[in-house]
Motif scaffolding. Sequence first.
Motif, PDB file in Angstrom:
ATOM      1  N   GLY A 140       0.806  -1.210   0.000  1.00 57.66           N
ATOM      2  CA  GLY A 140       0.000   0.000   0.000  1.00 57.66           C
ATOM      3  C   GLY A 140       0.842   1.264   0.000  1.00 57.66           C
ATOM      4  N   VAL A 141       1.945   1.231  -0.751  1.00 61.18           N
ATOM      5  CA  VAL A 141       2.835   2.399  -0.865  1.00 61.18           C
ATOM      6  C   VAL A 141       2.699   2.948  -2.280  1.00 61.18           C
ATOM      7  CG1 VAL A 141       5.255   3.124  -0.908  1.00 61.18           C
ATOM      8  CG2 VAL A 141       4.465   1.513   0.831  1.00 61.18           C
ATOM      9  N   PRO A 142       2.575   4.282  -2.434  1.00 59.81           N
ATOM     10  CA  PRO A 142       2.463   4.845  -3.787  1.00 59.81           C
ATOM     11  C   PRO A 142       3.624   4.383  -4.671  1.00 59.81           C
ATOM     12  CG  PRO A 142       2.141   6.555  -2.139  1.00 59.81           C
ATOM     13  CD  PRO A 142       2.563   5.323  -1.403  1.00 59.81           C
ATOM     14  N   ARG A 143       3.304   4.123  -5.933  1.00 59.42           N
ATOM     15  CA  ARG A 143       4.303   3.542  -6.812  1.00 59.42           C
ATOM     16  C   ARG A 143       5.532   4.448  -7.000  1.00 59.42           C
ATOM     17  NH1 ARG A 143       1.994   0.026 -11.834  1.00 59.42           N
ATOM     18  NH2 ARG A 143       0.292  -0.383 -10.381  1.00 59.42           N
ATOM     19  N   LEU A 144       5.308   5.769  -6.994  1.00 64.70           N
ATOM     20  CA  LEU A 144       6.450   6.675  -7.174  1.00 64.70           C
ATOM     21  C   LEU A 144       7.439   6.545  -6.019  1.00 64.70           C
ATOM     22  CD1 LEU A 144       7.746   8.906  -8.916  1.00 64.70           C
ATOM     23  CD2 LEU A 144       6.514  10.587  -7.539  1.00 64.70           C
ATOM     24  N   ARG A 145       6.915   6.441  -4.806  1.00 62.58           N
ATOM     25  CA  ARG A 145       7.797   6.306  -3.638  1.00 62.58           C
ATOM     26  C   ARG A 145       8.546   4.978  -3.683  1.00 62.58           C
ATOM     27  NH1 ARG A 145       7.218  10.142  -0.055  1.00 62.58           N
ATOM     28  NH2 ARG A 145       8.094   9.054   1.733  1.00 62.58           N
ATOM     29  N   LEU A 146       7.848   3.940  -4.109  1.00 64.70           N
ATOM     30  CA  LEU A 146       8.478   2.632  -4.175  1.00 64.70           C
ATOM     31  C   LEU A 146       9.543   2.600  -5.275  1.00 64.70           C
ATOM     32  CD1 LEU A 146       7.993   0.148  -2.488  1.00 64.70           C
ATOM     33  CD2 LEU A 146       6.815  -0.813  -4.447  1.00 64.70           C
ATOM     34  N   ALA A 147       9.238   3.233  -6.412  1.00 64.00           N
ATOM     35  CA  ALA A 147      10.205   3.276  -7.506  1.00 64.00           C
ATOM     36  C   ALA A 147      11.436   4.082  -7.084  1.00 64.00           C
ATOM     37  CB  ALA A 147       9.570   3.883  -8.750  1.00 64.00           C
ATOM     38  N   ALA A 148      11.214   5.142  -6.307  1.00 65.79           N
ATOM     39  CA  ALA A 148      12.344   5.934  -5.808  1.00 65.79           C
ATOM     40  C   ALA A 148      13.203   5.078  -4.875  1.00 65.79           C
ATOM     41  CB  ALA A 148      11.845   7.193  -5.092  1.00 65.79           C
ATOM     42  N   ALA A 149      12.550   4.311  -4.003  1.00 63.28           N
ATOM     43  CA  ALA A 149      13.293   3.417  -3.110  1.00 63.28           C
ATOM     44  C   ALA A 149      14.084   2.388  -3.921  1.00 63.28           C
ATOM     45  CB  ALA A 149      12.334   2.717  -2.150  1.00 63.28           C
ATOM     46  N   ALA A 150      13.454   1.849  -4.966  1.00 72.62           N
ATOM     47  CA  ALA A 150      14.142   0.879  -5.824  1.00 72.62           C
ATOM     48  C   ALA A 150      15.362   1.511  -6.480  1.00 72.62           C
ATOM     49  CB  ALA A 150      13.178   0.346  -6.889  1.00 72.62           C
ATOM     50  N   SER A 151      15.211   2.788  -6.878  1.00 72.68           N
ATOM     51  CA  SER A 151      16.340   3.452  -7.543  1.00 72.68           C
ATOM     52  C   SER A 151      17.520   3.591  -6.573  1.00 72.68           C
ATOM     53  CB  SER A 151      15.918   4.815  -8.103  1.00 72.68           C
ATOM     54  OG  SER A 151      15.876   5.807  -7.088  1.00 72.68           O
ATOM     55  N   HIS A 152      17.220   3.805  -5.295  1.00 66.48           N
ATOM     56  CA  HIS A 152      18.293   3.887  -4.306  1.00 66.48           C
ATOM     57  C   HIS A 152      19.027   2.543  -4.244  1.00 66.48           C
ATOM     58  CE1 HIS A 152      20.728   4.758  -0.970  1.00 66.48           C
ATOM     59  NE2 HIS A 152      19.871   5.308  -0.147  1.00 66.48           N
ATOM     60  N   MET A 153      18.263   1.452  -4.255  1.00 70.14           N
ATOM     61  CA  MET A 153      18.867   0.113  -4.204  1.00 70.14           C
ATOM     62  C   MET A 153      19.765  -0.151  -5.421  1.00 70.14           C
ATOM     63  SD  MET A 153      17.928  -1.305  -1.342  1.00 70.14           S
ATOM     64  CE  MET A 153      18.421   0.343  -0.851  1.00 70.14           C
ATOM     65  N   VAL A 154      19.261   0.254  -6.594  1.00 73.56           N
ATOM     66  CA  VAL A 154      20.029   0.058  -7.830  1.00 73.56           C
ATOM     67  C   VAL A 154      21.340   0.853  -7.765  1.00 73.56           C
ATOM     68  CG1 VAL A 154      20.051   0.619 -10.293  1.00 73.56           C
ATOM     69  CG2 VAL A 154      18.022  -0.449  -9.270  1.00 73.56           C
ATOM     70  N   GLY A 155      21.247   2.102  -7.324  1.00 72.56           N
ATOM     71  CA  GLY A 155      22.446   2.940  -7.246  1.00 72.56           C
ATOM     72  C   GLY A 155      23.437   2.433  -6.216  1.00 72.56           C
ATOM     73  N   LEU A 156      22.909   1.907  -5.114  1.00 71.73           N
ATOM     74  CA  LEU A 156      23.787   1.359  -4.075  1.00 71.73           C
ATOM     75  C   LEU A 156      24.589   0.182  -4.631  1.00 71.73           C
ATOM     76  CD1 LEU A 156      24.617   1.463  -1.080  1.00 71.73           C
ATOM     77  CD2 LEU A 156      22.714  -0.079  -0.570  1.00 71.73           C
ATOM     78  N   ALA A 157      23.910  -0.697  -5.361  1.00 68.46           N
ATOM     79  CA  ALA A 157      24.608  -1.838  -5.978  1.00 68.46           C
ATOM     80  C   ALA A 157      25.671  -1.340  -6.959  1.00 68.46           C
ATOM     81  CB  ALA A 157      23.610  -2.750  -6.682  1.00 68.46           C
ATOM     82  N   LEU A 158      25.303  -0.337  -7.747  1.00 68.90           N
ATOM     83  CA  LEU A 158      26.221   0.173  -8.771  1.00 68.90           C
ATOM     84  C   LEU A 158      27.477   0.785  -8.139  1.00 68.90           C
ATOM     85  CD1 LEU A 158      25.879   0.257 -11.893  1.00 68.90           C
ATOM     86  CD2 LEU A 158      25.473   2.702 -11.628  1.00 68.90           C
ATOM     87  N   LEU A 159      27.293   1.639  -7.137  1.00 63.80           N
ATOM     88  CA  LEU A 159      28.467   2.298  -6.549  1.00 63.80           C
ATOM     89  C   LEU A 159      29.290   1.336  -5.690  1.00 63.80           C
ATOM     90  CD1 LEU A 159      27.719   6.021  -5.645  1.00 63.80           C
ATOM     91  CD2 LEU A 159      28.515   4.994  -7.751  1.00 63.80           C
ATOM     92  N   ARG A 160      28.609   0.401  -4.997  1.00 60.27           N
ATOM     93  CA  ARG A 160      29.350  -0.519  -4.126  1.00 60.27           C
ATOM     94  C   ARG A 160      30.067  -1.617  -4.914  1.00 60.27           C
ATOM     95  NH1 ARG A 160      29.554  -2.969   1.307  1.00 60.27           N
ATOM     96  NH2 ARG A 160      29.143  -5.207   1.286  1.00 60.27           N
ATOM     97  N   TYR A 161      29.360  -2.216  -5.881  1.00 62.75           N
ATOM     98  CA  TYR A 161      29.911  -3.407  -6.525  1.00 62.75           C
ATOM     99  C   TYR A 161      30.518  -3.155  -7.898  1.00 62.75           C
ATOM    100  CZ  TYR A 161      27.488  -5.799  -2.757  1.00 62.75           C
ATOM    101  OH  TYR A 161      27.079  -6.209  -1.515  1.00 62.75           O
ATOM    102  N   VAL A 162      30.071  -2.130  -8.601  1.00 64.50           N
ATOM    103  CA  VAL A 162      30.604  -1.893  -9.945  1.00 64.50           C
ATOM    104  C   VAL A 162      31.695  -0.827  -9.901  1.00 64.50           C
ATOM    105  CG1 VAL A 162      30.054  -1.312 -12.342  1.00 64.50           C
ATOM    106  CG2 VAL A 162      28.398  -2.588 -10.956  1.00 64.50           C
ATOM    107  N   VAL A 163      31.355   0.378  -9.452  1.00 67.16           N
ATOM    108  CA  VAL A 163      32.373   1.435  -9.377  1.00 67.16           C
ATOM    109  C   VAL A 163      33.246   1.236  -8.124  1.00 67.16           C
ATOM    110  CG1 VAL A 163      32.756   3.923  -9.516  1.00 67.16           C
ATOM    111  CG2 VAL A 163      30.720   2.949 -10.546  1.00 67.16           C
ATOM    112  N   GLN A 164      32.710   0.556  -7.130  1.00 66.79           N
ATOM    113  CA  GLN A 164      33.442   0.253  -5.895  1.00 66.79           C
ATOM    114  C   GLN A 164      33.950   1.499  -5.175  1.00 66.79           C
ATOM    115  OE1 GLN A 164      36.243  -2.991  -6.599  1.00 66.79           O
ATOM    116  NE2 GLN A 164      34.756  -4.041  -7.880  1.00 66.79           N
ATOM    117  N   VAL A 165      33.075   2.462  -5.051  1.00 70.25           N
ATOM    118  CA  VAL A 165      33.400   3.708  -4.361  1.00 70.25           C
ATOM    119  C   VAL A 165      33.479   3.463  -2.850  1.00 70.25           C
ATOM    120  CG1 VAL A 165      32.428   5.960  -3.709  1.00 70.25           C
ATOM    121  CG2 VAL A 165      32.447   5.254  -6.106  1.00 70.25           C
ATOM    122  N   GLU A 166      34.538   3.933  -2.238  1.00 71.75           N
ATOM    123  CA  GLU A 166      34.657   3.892  -0.776  1.00 71.75           C
ATOM    124  C   GLU A 166      33.992   5.118  -0.171  1.00 71.75           C
ATOM    125  OE1 GLU A 166      35.353   1.397   0.718  1.00 71.75           O
ATOM    126  OE2 GLU A 166      36.748   0.228  -0.490  1.00 71.75           O
TER     127      GLU A 166
END
Lengths: 196, 196
Positions: A140-166
């Motif tokens: 029961g969460v608005p889709r925009l808020r959920l998509a924003a949360a998903a985008s945070h997850m995607v970016g976290l994976a990208l910076l942690r595992y792909v670019v490997q930013v400390e």
Amino acid sequence: MARAGRRPGQNETRELILAAARAQFAELGYDGATIRGIAAQAAVNPALVHHFFGTKEQVFVAALRLPIDPATVVPALVEGPRSQFGERIVRLLLTAWGDPVTREPLLAMVRTVTTNDQAARMLKQFIERQVLARVSAGLGVPRLRLAAAASHMVGLALLRYVVQVEPLAGADVDELVGTVAPIIQSYVDDPGDVTA
Amino acid sequence: MARAGRRPGQNETRELILAAARAQFAELGYDGATIRGIAAQAAVNPALVHHFFGTKEQVFVAALRLPIDPATVVPALVEGPRSQFGERIVRLLLTAWGDPVTREPLLAMVRTVTTNDQAARMLKQFIERQVLARVSAGLGVPRLRLAAAASHMVGLALLRYVVQVEPLAGADVDELVGTVAPIIQSYVDDPGDVTA
């Protein structure tokens, strides 16, 4: 090429179907592709596609070698205490990306999606229909808020595992959960005043 | 190839230097590359590199055709009311990605970084030193929280502009600012209990 007169084995038939599925999903998108069309392109009976893979969603997961099956992930996210959604999704992400067996296909997916518009279109429809719509309805969460949360997850994976930013790359799982999960949780808890 | 006996013009020299810079940054990373080494590879005087581009940071920005120069962006993020940091960074992101002129090189950067480990390593060091360290110091926010906030921004750009997932792709700027900026702001405002 298959030799004339020889019937393809089960593995060959599976691969034929998966190749046809990739072609159909690429041409028509997730929404446009059908089991019937995939079967036709692979020159097999649609019942065989169902027999080997199940639903269109499952064909998609197999064809794109997605290491995460929404049939498993969505219930894991939606069920369980709502107040721990943030922690559940962050741990799920870090577990999937932390294991080399699932990280490789996830990385392959990121590479494909950023370099191939058709792949991006397929994944877009799949994420919208099979993941966001279900989790949004389930919580029961608005889709925009959920998509924003998903985008945070995607970016976290990208910076942690792909670019490997400390310090993201070196942080341990509990430290990351402690930092990111409460933030994700606010996407679920807050009413979401989009006019603010 | 340049014809023997002809002195290269200014544009050719600039391009020679940028090509040498890309090679040096790729081989040695952002930290390892030096103006002197770049000049040596381009067979020009180091003073000429300074003359054309300025600092090593500026050579990097030009060599990678980065559409965002931290010399401009970092002050824009750090200065101004701390309570509006979330809004500033979300608007900055949406402005840069919303304009096709800057979106193209940003997209190119995302593609390069996800498919090329050397490029990822260069960008990693650059982000750590030239962006995160400065903004973290400027705002007095722990680097892990700031990096997590940055990861949200990266993922937002990826889902909105590359994968084009709805409703992120179709949302207008104010709606996105209203949804995401308060979340980013909590990374800045909260003390950040990483043991939670």
